[in-house]
Enzyme design. Structure first.
Site, short mmCIF file in Angstrom:
data_model
loop_
_atom_site.label_atom_id
_atom_site.label_comp_id
_atom_site.label_asym_id
_atom_site.label_seq_id
_atom_site.Cartn_x
_atom_site.Cartn_y
_atom_site.Cartn_z
N ALA A 130 0.84 -1.20 0.00
CA ALA A 130 0.00 0.00 0.00
C ALA A 130 0.87 1.25 0.00
CB ALA A 130 -0.92 -0.01 1.22
N ASN A 131 0.26 2.42 0.12
CA ASN A 131 1.01 3.67 0.26
C ASN A 131 0.26 4.58 1.22
OD1 ASN A 131 -0.78 5.60 -1.29
ND2 ASN A 131 -0.42 4.07 -2.86
N ARG A 132 0.85 5.73 1.54
CA ARG A 132 0.35 6.58 2.62
C ARG A 132 -0.72 7.58 2.21
NH1 ARG A 132 3.54 5.58 6.95
NH2 ARG A 132 5.66 4.89 6.49
#
Ligand code: C5P
Length: 219
Positions: free
Chosen positions: A29-31
């Site tokens: 995932a990413n932020r």
């Protein structure tokens, strides 16, 4: 009518991160919080647009008054965007994962004799470039984002041309700016006509200004 200049228009918005599965219980995932995308969806709806809001698993809830399509992976996001077309405009604010795991496991990966597994990554489809490059049924206005940490305008200009979109909203997401995950944004709108540097303001205000510009462009 002046207050609802986007009445009768359909806009597709992508927002949030994507989750790319490693196995049934793990993902990459990413932020991205989805805050800027949600604000854009709300601002377009406030101007009267019918908004299809295609969102990955975001930290912030989707706005009221839009049709929400929830997806996880980039591939699903592209399918959902295609299914939502035709549209007058598309605003791609999602932080799409650039890669996914090739041959994600159907079963939970187990610790075992073989040691840790190696993940082979393969590129995801570029949703913005795909929509911007459509031969038939391309939205009249395709808007992308360029979040950069250095040589922001140079990279963003190149991105607009490479991806074939009409506008790029460029912003500096260096940690020192506090923009990523924060409530404010400082952007430059890059179009074929030129560049406009907007002062630092709340993400809601950026969204309202962008929605107003979209309304002008579609008028
Ligand atoms: O190439 P980069 O990820 O920096 O491009 C950012 C822009 O492209 C954003 O508008 C993002 O939503 C869009 N994008 C996309 N699909 C991808 C990667 C980026 O739509 N696979």
């Amino acid at each position: 009518p002046a207050a609802r200049p986007l009445a009768g228009r359909h806009v597709v918005v992508t927002s949030g991160p994507t989750h790319e599965p490693i196995d049934p219980v793990r993902y990459i995932a990413n932020r991205s919080s989805g805050a800027q995308g949600a604000a854009i969806g709300a601002a377009l709806a406030a101007l009267g647009a019918r908004v299809t809001f295609v969102t990955g698993p975001a930290a912030v809830p989707p706005p009221e008054g839009v049709e929400v399509v929830r997806v996880e992976r980039a591939g699903e996001m592209l399918d959902a965007v295609r299914a939502a077309l035709p549209a007058d405009a598309a605003v791609m604010a999602a932080a799409v994962a650039d890669w996914r795991v090739d041959g994600a496991s159907g079963q939970k990966l187990k610790k075992g004799e073989g040691g840790p597994p190696s993940l082979v990554l393969v590129p995801n489809p570029d949703i913005l470039a795909t929509v911007a490059g459509m031969q038939a049924g391309r939205p009249r206005l395709v808007v992308g984002f360029a979040a950069e940490t250095e040589r922001v305008l140079e990279h963003a200009r190149a991105k607009r041309l490479r991806k074939g979109c009409d506008w790029i909203v460029a912003n500096d997401v260096s940690p020192a700016t506090g923009i990523m995950g924060g409530s404010e944004n400082a952007v430059t709108l890059i179009t074929a006509m030129g560049e406009e540097e907007w002062p630092r303001m709340g993400k809601d205000a950026v969204a309202a200004r962008l929605a107003a510009r979209i309304a002008e462009a579609l008028a």
